[in-house]
Motif scaffolding. Structure first.
Motif, PDB file in Angstrom:
ATOM      1  N   SER A  64       0.844  -1.201   0.000  1.00  0.00           N
ATOM      2  CA  SER A  64       0.000   0.000   0.000  1.00  0.00           C
ATOM      3  C   SER A  64       0.873   1.242   0.000  1.00  0.00           C
ATOM      4  CB  SER A  64      -0.909   0.011   1.232  1.00  0.00           C
ATOM      5  OG  SER A  64      -0.171   0.313   2.393  1.00  0.00           O
ATOM      6  N   LEU A  65       0.268   2.344  -0.382  1.00  0.00           N
ATOM      7  CA  LEU A  65       0.972   3.619  -0.356  1.00  0.00           C
ATOM      8  C   LEU A  65      -0.008   4.724   0.020  1.00  0.00           C
ATOM      9  CD1 LEU A  65       3.686   5.139  -2.475  1.00  0.00           C
ATOM     10  CD2 LEU A  65       1.498   6.308  -2.572  1.00  0.00           C
ATOM     11  N   THR A  66       0.447   5.601   0.890  1.00  0.00           N
ATOM     12  CA  THR A  66      -0.370   6.750   1.282  1.00  0.00           C
ATOM     13  C   THR A  66       0.009   7.934   0.404  1.00  0.00           C
ATOM     14  OG1 THR A  66      -0.329   5.904   3.526  1.00  0.00           O
ATOM     15  CG2 THR A  66      -1.127   8.138   3.231  1.00  0.00           C
ATOM     16  N   MET A  67      -1.002   8.618  -0.086  1.00  0.00           N
ATOM     17  CA  MET A  67      -0.795   9.620  -1.125  1.00  0.00           C
ATOM     18  C   MET A  67      -1.276  10.999  -0.691  1.00  0.00           C
ATOM     19  SD  MET A  67       0.378  10.438  -3.716  1.00  0.00           S
ATOM     20  CE  MET A  67       0.676  10.465  -5.416  1.00  0.00           C
ATOM     21  N   ALA A  68      -0.786  12.001  -1.396  1.00  0.00           N
ATOM     22  CA  ALA A  68      -1.269  13.362  -1.178  1.00  0.00           C
ATOM     23  C   ALA A  68      -2.774  13.412  -1.449  1.00  0.00           C
ATOM     24  CB  ALA A  68      -0.533  14.323  -2.103  1.00  0.00           C
TER      25      ALA A  68
ATOM     26  N   GLU B  96       3.988  20.246  -3.264  1.00  0.00           N
ATOM     27  CA  GLU B  96       3.629  19.271  -2.240  1.00  0.00           C
ATOM     28  C   GLU B  96       4.200  17.889  -2.573  1.00  0.00           C
ATOM     29  OE1 GLU B  96      -0.500  17.521  -0.426  1.00  0.00           O
ATOM     30  OE2 GLU B  96      -0.443  17.900  -2.553  1.00  0.00           O
ATOM     31  N   MET B  97       4.120  17.538  -3.858  1.00  0.00           N
ATOM     32  CA  MET B  97       4.554  16.204  -4.269  1.00  0.00           C
ATOM     33  C   MET B  97       6.072  16.028  -4.190  1.00  0.00           C
ATOM     34  SD  MET B  97       1.959  14.565  -4.493  1.00  0.00           S
ATOM     35  CE  MET B  97       2.945  13.116  -4.812  1.00  0.00           C
ATOM     36  N   TYR B 100       6.636  14.616  -0.913  1.00  0.00           N
ATOM     37  CA  TYR B 100       6.188  13.216  -0.844  1.00  0.00           C
ATOM     38  C   TYR B 100       7.232  12.278  -1.456  1.00  0.00           C
ATOM     39  CZ  TYR B 100       1.368  13.226   0.909  1.00  0.00           C
ATOM     40  OH  TYR B 100       0.249  13.282   1.708  1.00  0.00           O
ATOM     41  N   CYS B 215       5.325   5.268   2.232  1.00  0.00           N
ATOM     42  CA  CYS B 215       4.906   6.668   2.366  1.00  0.00           C
ATOM     43  C   CYS B 215       3.824   6.813   3.432  1.00  0.00           C
ATOM     44  CB  CYS B 215       4.388   7.144   1.002  1.00  0.00           C
ATOM     45  SG  CYS B 215       4.177   8.901   0.882  1.00  0.00           S
TER      46      CYS B 215
END
Lengths: 294, 397
Positions: A64-68, B96-97, B100, B215
């Motif tokens: 899984s990955l948490t995203m903006a 923002e990215m 990330y 992330c």
């Protein structure tokens, strides 16, 4: 058709920190049981990411990955393209985002991804407000609901505007598959998830997810309230496929709206006049449904 | 810079095209880009490569720069080599990215065409766009010409994907002056590049047999440790930059000096420091002044992050005055590059005099005469004349 006895015993989402009675855990859990272990989950800022991916207690047993907040659609595009470029064809790309993350800040990225025809499954779980930040209104909050930034008061009946129709926005894209669902109708949802496995391109499921904390009801009433939403016509279960809409559940007569509204603290302030206004909105929606889809 | 490469060929390319060739040679799996002047030629050239089967990749027409970086991140997550390019407002839009991507350690490479930021709106070059992304955790390189642009894209992947680094790299070209100026550029063969840059085997990617969450949220108890690791990676990158430059030079015959290149700094009394295209013009001025017997030198700053603090500490005792050309300004203080150089000098103890020249804003030319004037002021400064610490060059009034 999906049968309970055929579901895997394997849990892919386990030990999360969602509030008692939240439908979200069920949605994630059932969706992953249908898709299986070769699924990659993308999550923007949301209740879902907050309750499942706090290091070092990771709750998924799939990647899984948490995203903006704004980026789920584009993330799914990138994952899908990356897999394709490497010749990996047996994995699912799944996005799970909230109503604000989908219909507000994430709408541009979602629209782009659907227009490009990228191969992914997108679940918008709709608890009808920004719950993770403390119950602020989104464009999917229904008219009349009290939220912390659309409070009811002497000059306000709560949220002023009716709920945006995300299902129809997806239909306007001529998406290969779109559906609405509800956490109170798990088989309907799982069957829809099952369908997404065999359709190429973007697939979108907008699932109603009653929220005890934000809506103000006891945590053992989640399913009941989810059902009442459908029975009173405040939500509907439908599918768009091959260019046609099919209504999955059509109540013969809609139950009185009050039966749904009175169950929740967010509607407690409404006057008879306010309820009349909400009913007019509901009835207009159903006229459109009958004219076009029934 | 020498061209010792035995194979490959020369072509007349602008900087954007050189970037496109550089990207093609790196065989990225996924390219996600959104057009913005003056980066557009990169987008168009790569689209042509793909349309003509000269390049195999997934080319994604994203609907914004924010999405470009989201998509690149998604691609990197599944183990793909990803490339993107942007400029100015686009870079600001994906701000923002940038955090990330660096925070989750995806080795993405991005070209940025340096262009000023609105308002007032303008499409021409300065470095305010990338310098204001200083704290996003990206390695930032600045190139002088088309050849270095092509070469730096290749080096950027070697650097970003190094086990000790795993940090994204931004390669900056001055808008128009570099992106749209044609030069003879040597294009190495695919075989040469393949030998230098092996296929990407990400250590930070999805593995279905060992599922991980990427992330994710890191609480107060853990978050600082992630930041510490990012800083350590940046520190290690300094050494890796030198290694990659050496290895690249040995392989292709072109060495760039790593984090900085010194030009005629031996015995120099005054030096100018610059980044990007202004270095090309300054080289001519240095030669001209040296012919007149003036002890002038030039320092080409190639990397802004990580910053070569140790180099400037070492330089502090060797020169009497230093001019720093900033194609940017941090309003209310001074140029960003000057601030960092002064900070490095201060830690050395012996501090030469520094003048910060704010120049070339929004595409205003920095002429040879401007640069000569900068050296003149440095000489009068060391002879005791009062000079303002920060000066605008080429201003109307």
């Amino acid at each position: 058709m999906v049968k309970a006895k055929d579901l895997t015993d394997q849990e892919y989402l386990y030990g999360h920190k969602a509030c008692p009675g939240c439908g979200l855990g069920t949605i994630g859990r059932l969706a992953l049981k249908i898709l299986g272990e070769r699924t990659i989950v993308g999550l923007p800022a949301s209740c879902m990411s907050t309750v499942t991916t706090i290091y070092p207690q990771m709750n998924y047993s799939v990647p899984s990955l948490t995203m903006a907040f704004a980026g789920t659609g584009a993330l799914l595009t990138g994952m899908s393209a990356g897999l394709k470029a490497q010749g990996i064809t047996d994995a699912y790309v799944l996005g799970i985002a909230g109503d604000g993350g989908t219909a507000d800040i994430g709408l541009q990225a979602l629209s782009g991804a659907v227009e490009r025809g990228d191969d992914f499954i997108y679940i918008c779980y709709d608890n009808e407000a920004y719950m993770n930040t403390g119950v602020q209104r989104s464009s999917l909050t229904p008219i009349g609901a009290h939220t912390t930034n659309s409070p009811a008061g002497t000059a306000s009946y709560g949220k002023k505007n009716p709920k945006k129709n995300l299902f129809e926005i997806m239909i306007a894209h001529r998406i290969p598959y779109a559906a609405t669902a509800s956490s109170a109708y798990p088989y309907d949802f799982m069957n829809k998830m099952e369908k997404t496995k065999n359709i190429k391109g973007p697939k979108f499921i907008h699932i109603m997810c009653p929220c005890p904390t934000g809506w103000g009801f006891a945590s053992d009433l989640t399913v009941e309230i989810g059902k009442l939403a459908v029975e009173t016509g405040m939500w509907y279960l439908a599918e768009y496929e091959n260019g046609k809409v099919k209504m999955n559940v059509v109540p013969k007569t809609l139950k009185p709206l009050e039966e749904y509204l009175k169950t929740q603290r967010r509607f407690r302030h409404l006057t008879a006049e306010n309820i009349q206004l909400i009913q007019e909105h509901r009835d207009r929606e159903w006229e459109l449904i009958r004219e076009r889809w029934l | 810079m020498n061209n010792k490469s035995k194979s490959g060929h020369l072509d007349f390319l602008n900087g954007d095209e050189a970037v496109a060739y550089g990207a093609r040679l790196c065989r990225p799996h996924v390219i996600a880009v959104y057009p913005i002047t003056p980066q557009t030629i990169v987008v168009e050239k790569i689209a042509e490569f793909v349309a003509n089967n000269e390049m195999t990749c997934e080319y994604i027409h994203v609907e914004s720069e924010h999405s470009a970086m989201c998509a690149a991140m998604g691609a990197s997550l599944v183990g793909a080599r990803a490339f993107t390019a942007t400029s100015s407002q686009g870079l600001a839009y994906m701000h923002e990215m940038l955090h990330y991507v660096s925070g989750s350690r995806f080795p993405i490479v991005m070209m940025n065409a340096n262009r000023t930021l609105a308002a007032p709106w303008n499409i021409f070059g300065d470095q305010r766009d990338s310098l204001s992304q200083r704290d996003t955790g990206w390695i930032q390189a600045y190139v002088e010409n088309g050849q270095e642009a092509l070469d730096m894209i290749i080096q950027a992947y070697a650097l970003a994907e190094d086990d000790r680094v795993y940090t994204p790299v931004m390669v900056n070209l001055d808008g128009f002056v570099n992106t749209h100026t044609f030069e003879l550029v040597h294009i190495p063969t695919q075989e040469e590049v393949d030998a230098f840059l092996p296929p990407f085997k990400s250590k930070n990617a999805v593995d279905f047999h060992h599922p991980r969450s990427f992330c994710m949220t890191a609480s107060t108890e853990w978050n600082m440790e992630f930041r510490y690791q990012q800083q350590e990676a940046m520190d290690r990158a300094k050494g890796v930059i030198a290694e990659v430059d050496k290895r690249f030079g040995d392989h292709f015959g072109r060495y760039y000096g790593g984090m900085v290149e010194e030009i005629r700094c031996e015995d120099a009394e005054v030096v100018l420091v610059g980044m990007g295209s202004v270095v090309g013009t300054s080289r001519i001025v240095v030669d001209r002044l040296r012919e007149k017997g003036l002890k002038v030198g030039l320092v080409k700053l190639r990397f802004y992050r990580p910053f070569p603090r140790e180099y400037f500490k070492g330089l502090s005792g060797r020169v009497k005055a230093m001019g720093v050309i900033d194609r940017d300004i941090s309003f209310g203080y001074e140029g960003a590059v000057a601030s960092d150089i002064k900070s490095a000098l201060a830690s050395a103890g012996v501090v030469p005099k520094v003048i910060n020249y704010i120049a070339g804003i929004a595409g205003r030319d920095i002429t040879k005469e401007n640069i000569e004037g900068m050296y003149d002021k440095l000489f009068s400064f060391i002879q005791g004349k009062d000079e303002k610490e920060m000066q605008f060059i080429g201003l109307r009034w």
